[in-house]
Structure formats: C-alpha cells, structure tokens
Design an enzyme around this catalytic site. Sequence first.
Site, mmCIF file in Angstrom:
data_model
loop_
_atom_site.group_PDB
_atom_site.id
_atom_site.type_symbol
_atom_site.label_atom_id
_atom_site.label_comp_id
_atom_site.label_asym_id
_atom_site.label_seq_id
_atom_site.Cartn_x
_atom_site.Cartn_y
_atom_site.Cartn_z
ATOM 1 N N GLY A 51 -39.757 90.741 -95.586
ATOM 2 C CA GLY A 51 -39.696 89.701 -95.678
ATOM 3 C C GLY A 51 -38.539 88.427 -95.302
ATOM 4 O O GLY A 51 -38.855 89.136 -93.562
ATOM 5 N N ASP A 52 -38.516 87.403 -95.008
ATOM 6 C CA ASP A 52 -37.819 86.607 -93.692
ATOM 7 C C ASP A 52 -36.414 87.767 -93.149
ATOM 8 O O ASP A 52 -36.130 87.603 -91.990
ATOM 9 C CB ASP A 52 -36.826 85.599 -95.198
ATOM 10 C CG ASP A 52 -38.015 84.512 -95.845
ATOM 11 O OD1 ASP A 52 -38.909 84.673 -95.129
ATOM 12 O OD2 ASP A 52 -37.199 83.892 -96.213
ATOM 13 N N GLY A 53 -35.953 88.241 -93.849
ATOM 14 C CA GLY A 53 -34.576 89.021 -93.176
ATOM 15 C C GLY A 53 -35.335 89.848 -92.478
ATOM 16 O O GLY A 53 -35.031 90.251 -91.187
ATOM 17 N N GLU A 62 -36.060 102.687 -90.072
ATOM 18 C CA GLU A 62 -35.736 103.621 -90.338
ATOM 19 C C GLU A 62 -34.136 103.018 -91.402
ATOM 20 O O GLU A 62 -33.796 104.057 -91.422
ATOM 21 C CB GLU A 62 -35.023 104.783 -89.367
ATOM 22 C CG GLU A 62 -36.736 105.324 -89.211
ATOM 23 C CD GLU A 62 -36.545 106.818 -88.272
ATOM 24 O OE1 GLU A 62 -35.877 107.017 -86.878
ATOM 25 O OE2 GLU A 62 -38.256 107.694 -87.639
ATOM 26 N N GLY A 113 -31.087 84.559 -95.138
ATOM 27 C CA GLY A 113 -31.250 85.714 -96.221
ATOM 28 C C GLY A 113 -29.978 86.610 -95.508
ATOM 29 O O GLY A 113 -30.113 87.714 -96.409
ATOM 30 N N ASN A 122 -40.979 97.280 -92.776
ATOM 31 C CA ASN A 122 -39.984 97.229 -93.159
ATOM 32 C C ASN A 122 -39.704 98.346 -94.402
ATOM 33 O O ASN A 122 -40.345 97.335 -95.807
ATOM 34 C CB ASN A 122 -39.028 96.065 -93.823
ATOM 35 C CG ASN A 122 -37.529 96.177 -94.417
ATOM 36 O OD1 ASN A 122 -37.670 97.291 -95.184
ATOM 37 N ND2 ASN A 122 -36.727 95.802 -94.854
ATOM 38 N N SER A 142 -38.830 89.536 -100.631
ATOM 39 C CA SER A 142 -38.086 89.059 -101.579
ATOM 40 C C SER A 142 -38.856 87.370 -102.045
ATOM 41 O O SER A 142 -39.462 86.983 -102.836
ATOM 42 C CB SER A 142 -36.736 89.173 -102.175
ATOM 43 O OG SER A 142 -36.398 90.494 -102.024
ATOM 44 N N ARG A 160 -33.646 90.451 -108.231
ATOM 45 C CA ARG A 160 -31.901 90.116 -108.010
ATOM 46 C C ARG A 160 -31.487 87.803 -107.467
ATOM 47 O O ARG A 160 -30.328 87.997 -107.958
ATOM 48 C CB ARG A 160 -31.269 90.798 -106.548
ATOM 49 C CG ARG A 160 -32.476 90.579 -105.236
ATOM 50 C CD ARG A 160 -31.899 91.498 -104.415
ATOM 51 N NE ARG A 160 -32.045 91.361 -103.577
ATOM 52 C CZ ARG A 160 -33.307 91.067 -102.728
ATOM 53 N NH1 ARG A 160 -34.003 91.654 -103.269
ATOM 54 N NH2 ARG A 160 -33.643 90.668 -101.205
HETATM 55 C C1 LIG Z 1 -31.661 77.497 -112.558
HETATM 56 C C2 LIG Z 1 -32.867 77.058 -111.335
HETATM 57 C C3 LIG Z 1 -32.633 77.574 -110.173
HETATM 58 C C4 LIG Z 1 -34.175 77.330 -109.372
HETATM 59 C C5 LIG Z 1 -33.615 77.271 -107.897
HETATM 60 C C6 LIG Z 1 -34.611 76.879 -106.929
HETATM 61 C C7 LIG Z 1 -34.529 76.358 -105.309
HETATM 62 C C8 LIG Z 1 -34.369 77.699 -104.796
HETATM 63 C C9 LIG Z 1 -34.425 77.145 -103.230
HETATM 64 C C10 LIG Z 1 -35.011 78.423 -102.594
HETATM 65 C C11 LIG Z 1 -35.080 78.272 -101.097
HETATM 66 C C12 LIG Z 1 -35.377 79.873 -100.250
HETATM 67 C C13 LIG Z 1 -35.084 79.323 -98.710
HETATM 68 C C14 LIG Z 1 -35.676 80.879 -98.046
HETATM 69 C C15 LIG Z 1 -33.744 81.467 -97.993
HETATM 70 C C16 LIG Z 1 -34.912 83.007 -97.771
HETATM 71 O O1 LIG Z 1 -34.907 82.666 -95.958
HETATM 72 C C17 LIG Z 1 -34.184 84.216 -97.861
HETATM 73 C C18 LIG Z 1 -34.178 85.549 -97.437
HETATM 74 O O2 LIG Z 1 -35.724 85.156 -97.706
HETATM 75 P P1 LIG Z 1 -36.049 87.372 -98.075
HETATM 76 O O3 LIG Z 1 -35.599 87.866 -96.862
HETATM 77 O O4 LIG Z 1 -37.427 87.198 -98.149
HETATM 78 O O5 LIG Z 1 -35.718 87.624 -99.587
HETATM 79 N N1 LIG Z 1 -33.718 83.633 -99.610
HETATM 80 C C19 LIG Z 1 -32.831 83.157 -100.447
HETATM 81 O O6 LIG Z 1 -31.939 83.280 -99.950
HETATM 82 C C20 LIG Z 1 -32.960 83.256 -101.683
HETATM 83 C C21 LIG Z 1 -32.345 82.468 -102.270
HETATM 84 C C22 LIG Z 1 -32.598 82.378 -103.711
HETATM 85 C C23 LIG Z 1 -32.244 81.320 -104.729
HETATM 86 C C24 LIG Z 1 -32.003 80.941 -106.087
HETATM 87 N N1 LIG Z 2 -35.405 100.672 -92.850
HETATM 88 C C1 LIG Z 2 -34.810 99.897 -93.375
HETATM 89 N N2 LIG Z 2 -33.852 100.370 -94.422
HETATM 90 C C2 LIG Z 2 -33.085 99.416 -94.765
HETATM 91 N N3 LIG Z 2 -33.368 98.918 -94.434
HETATM 92 C C3 LIG Z 2 -33.516 98.262 -93.867
HETATM 93 C C4 LIG Z 2 -34.570 98.392 -92.546
HETATM 94 N N4 LIG Z 2 -35.532 98.058 -92.499
HETATM 95 C C5 LIG Z 2 -34.824 96.722 -92.662
HETATM 96 N N5 LIG Z 2 -34.145 96.569 -93.377
HETATM 97 C C6 LIG Z 2 -33.371 95.692 -93.555
HETATM 98 O O1 LIG Z 2 -33.252 95.633 -95.180
HETATM 99 C C7 LIG Z 2 -33.000 93.699 -94.951
HETATM 100 C C8 LIG Z 2 -34.117 93.257 -95.999
HETATM 101 O O2 LIG Z 2 -35.406 93.194 -95.119
HETATM 102 P P1 LIG Z 2 -35.997 92.256 -95.493
HETATM 103 O O3 LIG Z 2 -37.733 92.417 -95.625
HETATM 104 O O4 LIG Z 2 -36.457 90.638 -95.718
HETATM 105 O O5 LIG Z 2 -36.194 92.416 -97.653
HETATM 106 P P2 LIG Z 2 -35.904 91.885 -98.723
HETATM 107 O O6 LIG Z 2 -37.241 90.195 -98.301
HETATM 108 O O7 LIG Z 2 -36.374 92.240 -100.025
HETATM 109 O O8 LIG Z 2 -35.357 90.966 -98.788
HETATM 110 C C9 LIG Z 2 -33.094 93.487 -93.504
HETATM 111 O O9 LIG Z 2 -32.017 93.024 -93.669
HETATM 112 C C10 LIG Z 2 -33.653 94.039 -92.765
HETATM 113 O O10 LIG Z 2 -32.750 94.163 -91.914
#
Ligand SMILES: CCCCCCCCCCCCC/C=C/[C@@H](O)[C@H](COP(=O)(O)O)NC(=O)CCCCC
Ligand SMILES: Nc1ncnc2c1ncn2[C@@H]1O[C@H](COP(=O)(O)OP(=O)(O)O)[C@@H](O)[C@H]1O
Length: 561
Positions: A212-214, A186, A522, A153, A256, A326
């Site tokens: 990432g997790d997405g 893409e 996510g 990605n 992320s 974010r």
């Molecule tokens: C004011 C102090 C706040 C401190 C809070 C800390 C708690 C953090 C717990 C995080 C749990 C994360 C669980 C993971 C979720 C991910 O699957 C999801 C998607 O990840 P990605 O695709 O890599 O972006 N992430 C989230 O939903 C982000 C949660 C962040 C919350 C602050």
């Molecule tokens: N080429 C692309 N253009 C736009 N979005 C995409 C592409 N490939 C994957 N994605 C989407 O991007 C989102 C975020 O992806 P991820 O790799 O988890 O990054 P992040 O951790 O920053 O959220 C997911 O929902 C995924 O489906």
Amino acid sequence: MQEKQPKPPLLLLSSQLSLQNRGYEVTLNSAFLSWKEVETRQKRTAANIYGPLKAAGSHYVPVCEIISVQETEEDCPSTGIGKWQKVPQSLAESNQYAFTVSYVERTQKHRWRCSEVTLHCTDRTLCLQWVQAIREQLSLLTIRPKRLLVYINPYGGKHRGKRIYEQKVAPIFSRASISTDVIITERANHARDHLKTEADLKKYDGVVCVGGDGMFSEIIHGLISRTQCDSGVDQNRADETLIPCSLRIGIIPAGSTDCICYATVGSNDPVTSALHIVVGDSQPMDVCSIHHNNTFLRYSVSLLGYGFYGDVLTDSERKRWMGPARYDISGVKTFLSHHYYEGTISFLPADENVGTPRDKLQCRSGCNICRLPSADKQVSKDEESISDTEKKGVWQVIRGKFLAINAACMSCACPRSPKGLSPAAHLANGTADLILVRKCSRFDFLRHLLRHTNKDDQFDHPFVEVYRVRQFRFTPRYEETDSELELREAEGSGRKRFFSQICREHPACTCSLAHSSWNCDGEILPHAAIQVRVHCQLIKLFARGIEEQSVFEEPYTLSAI
Ligand SMILES: CCCCCCCCCCCCC/C=C/[C@@H](O)[C@H](COP(=O)(O)O)NC(=O)CCCCC
Ligand SMILES: Nc1ncnc2c1ncn2[C@@H]1O[C@H](COP(=O)(O)OP(=O)(O)O)[C@@H](O)[C@H]1O
Ligand SMILES: [Ca+2]
C-alpha cells in the site's frame, strides 16, 4: 511559414496471414501492427455487391503497446481419442506455422488487460520473419525496463501481496522478458534500509513495490535518501535543493487505501499496474519534505493530515488486524469524537499559472500544467521560473481552530473517494493543496466528508478554505512562543471573531480542544510543529497519469492513424 507535417510511419512488413481460418491483411509499420479481414467475393452480400472491396474487422495495436511476440507451437485435437497432440509435420504446409502477439487492451475504468492474437502462416520463414520484425521494433523501445528490483510487503492490506505478485504480476513480467530480483520484507522498514544502504542499484532499471501507500513510502524514503547521500546533499537542511531519483518506481497495489496507485493510474488493479511497468511508462511526481527545527522528519506524496486524518490513523493502527476496514471503523469513531485543534498555519502561495484548487480541469495524462516550464524539474529550476511575488516570499498567516488541516500533493483519489481530497491537485506541478476545515458542527463536517464520495464540491462550504502552496508551516497553539501568543491575543481579527461566533452560536457544535498528530501517507509523525516544502518532480513512477476516458472508450480509427 509552412507547418511541418509529421512523417508517415515506415512500412516494414505486410502479408496475407490467417486468423481463425479467415484471411487477414497483416501490416507492421514503425507505429502500428494492424490486421484487417480480407473480404472475398463470395462473402459479398447483395447490399454491397457494387461497392468497393471493403476490409471488415480492422484491428490496430500501437507498437509501444505490444508486450511480446512468440512463435506458437500449434496443437490440434487428434481424431478419436479426445486428447490434444502436436500437429504432425505433414500439416505444416497448410497454415500451421503461427506466432502470437500479446498486447495491451483497455477495458472499463482505466483497467488494462493482456490480450493475444495468433496469426498463422503457410511457411516457417515468413513466420520467423514476422517474429523478428516485431522483436526488432520492441528492441527500439529503450524506455522499457529489463531488470527490476521487487519488494513485497506480505502483511499489507488483506495480506495478499505475495499471492497477487506470483499469480498476476510475475507471469506478465516473464512474458515481457523482464528479469526480477524479489525480496519479501521481513519487518517494517526492511525495504527502506535495503535501498538506502545495500542494494546495488546500478543493476536495475526500476524498483517495484507490492503493498500500500506505506510500502511505497518506504521505497521513496530509501531511494531519495540514497540519491541525496550519493550526491552529498544534506536532507536535514530544509532549504536544500534535492537531487531527483533516476530509477522509476512501480506500484503493484496490495494495500488498504492504495491512493498513490489509484491517483496515478486511475485504478487499483495489479494487472494494469504491471502492464504500465512493462510498457515503460514514466510519470514525474512532486514530493513534500517535512522538517522540524532543521531536522528532517519524512517525505510525503499523498496526504499529510493533522486533526481528523491524523486521529483516524492513530486509532486505526490499533486495529490493523481488521485490514482495510480499520479505516472505516476509526473514521466513524473519530468523526463522533469531534475534536478541534488550535494553531497557526503560514504558507507561501503558488502562482495561478500552476492552476488553482478550484479548477474544473483535472490533472490527466500529458497534463499541460505539469509540463509548464514553471513546474520544471527540480526546485533549483523552479526557483528560476517562480514569479516575483513567489520569490519575494509573501507568506500568508492563518490562525484558528480547525477540525482538519490537510495537504494534498496530488488528488489522493482512491476507491473510498474516487475524485480525491483535492480533485484538481496536480501530480507534478511543484505545489500542494492546503485544505483548512475550520471548527464547525458535526452535521456540517459530515456534509463536507460525504462530498468526498460524490460529485459535489467539498470546498464549497463557508468553513472550508483551500490554497495552492509551495511551502507551509504549522505550529499548534500549545507550542507557540510567548510573543506569538501575545500577537494572537492582540489581533482579535474580524474573521476570528466570526468563526468563534459560529461555534458559540451553533447548538450542535460540541467540539472539544485536543492534541493530534500528522498522518503522513499513512504513517504517524511524532511532531506536531512542522515545516513542509514541495519538491517539484523529485521522483518518477511507471505510470502515465489518468488517461482521458475517450482514449479507451473509442477504438482507434483509420483517420486517427
Ligand atoms: C463518514 C463518511 C466518511 C467518508 C470519508 C471519505 C474521505 C476519504 C478520503 C480519503 C483520502 C485518502 C488519502 C490517502 C491516504 C493514504 O496514504 C493513507 C495510507 O494508505 P495505506 O498505506 O494504503 O493504508 N490512508 C489513510 O490515511 C486512510 C484514510 C481513510 C479515512 C477514512
Ligand atoms: N514484513 C513486514 N512486517 C511488518 N510490517 C511491514 C513489513 N513490510 C512492510 N511493513 C510495514 O507495513 C506498513 C503498512 O504497509 P502497507 O503496504 O502500506 O499496507 P496498508 O496499506 O495495509 O497499510 C508500512 O508501515 C510498512 O512499513
Ligand atoms: Ca503537486
């Protein structure tokens, strides 16, 4: 009865070779490659002159952690011109044949690195004999992948996925002779759709996602759907027994949060993840299926969160341009808005033999709880071993006002929260931890959130409850049927009165009732009313769970071998 002694490793080759102009006794057996410095009489000091000849500087590398072996072309500086050139044939007689072994080395914080040792021999036949012997041992490791399908990605995290793969991962795969087909996505869902309908999966030993997790979520949706479709299983039926996926999935973290990588490997380091793929690790993982009125919605492996985490996600999606930051901005904003949500949660508790969310013991590499027969493989099997209480289906019902309803199928450890949302959750025990944060003051909620970032127990608050469950359902109050609402009015239980009292009496609590959505690994779910079921060990990762600290802090000792 006499205990069976494990067979000692078979000695395969042993020679005296040189390393940095010192003599080493190099040995290969079926379990280890070792090299020990040979101490000469001249080197003996007055202190050890009467002692036995001791081997100083011993090194042991398990064969299963060798990445590759190559004959090395020796270069040496030419005299005078300051350039490096090939060693002339005449020097070949004096230790100028060499081979290089690349192997896994553990560094701090569960990180792995690729280390090398170059051993010199006096003749080429011996050198080739060594290369061949090591290669033969590597070829016996049939769990190692040879062909991988890689999806990148390019927009995940800080948009560094492509660079991370090309600079850090591809060279390791090529050194380990792994061939790859690489697809740079893409659009969103490109990887999911390709896996679901197009990819020729028979050609591969695994799938790798860079993101990432997405992005990981896309991969599991593609693979699980494809597997069910090929086996004629209808994903829309919430009570279906799903078929486990045969291909393992590798995660190169470039997103992320990267919580799935962090919670299964112990770090979010691309090189470490690449090495876990190369050595062919295998970690089974539970997956939650989410349905609404017998319609399949999504799968989840990390966080399924309504209320606080759902709102953080909804707000953060508008700020994607900020990258991983974010979540921090939206986290603070959502915390300040302090909304609560009303609804009913019913759940099927798991038996205590799969542990409890308040256990001090955490899920680690080779976890005994995840190996229990009760956590065995798929739902069909775990139904056989689920206890009578669970079989009878004693559902519990909780109605109330909540700031957050979270289900964690694994710890959800990540750099923001190194022990995770549910520190004692297991990767593969067929359960999820259901965390209910009741309506409370901002100050109390902050105390609870901050405990995710330190060693204190985030469940040790009167407004937090946690249950280990196999299934659960949630209905927001605004979707409850008339009969459910009547039942609720009639109840007026002591607990309910107690909690509404806390809010009335708490001057700092200025919560306002709102609607939320679910954060599913996510991704935003369109429905609030959902049914969730945990499918034990539905997928496998190229990982081994988090290793105990001592494994990489203490070097291998002779007695351990
Ligand atoms: C004011 C102090 C706040 C401190 C809070 C800390 C708690 C953090 C717990 C995080 C749990 C994360 C669980 C993971 C979720 C991910 O699957 C999801 C998607 O990840 P990605 O695709 O890599 O972006 N992430 C989230 O939903 C982000 C949660 C962040 C919350 C602050
Ligand atoms: N080429 C692309 N253009 C736009 N979005 C995409 C592409 N490939 C994957 N994605 C989407 O991007 C989102 C975020 O992806 P991820 O790799 O988890 O990054 P992040 O951790 O920053 O959220 C997911 O929902 C995924 O489906
Ligand atoms: Ca689990």
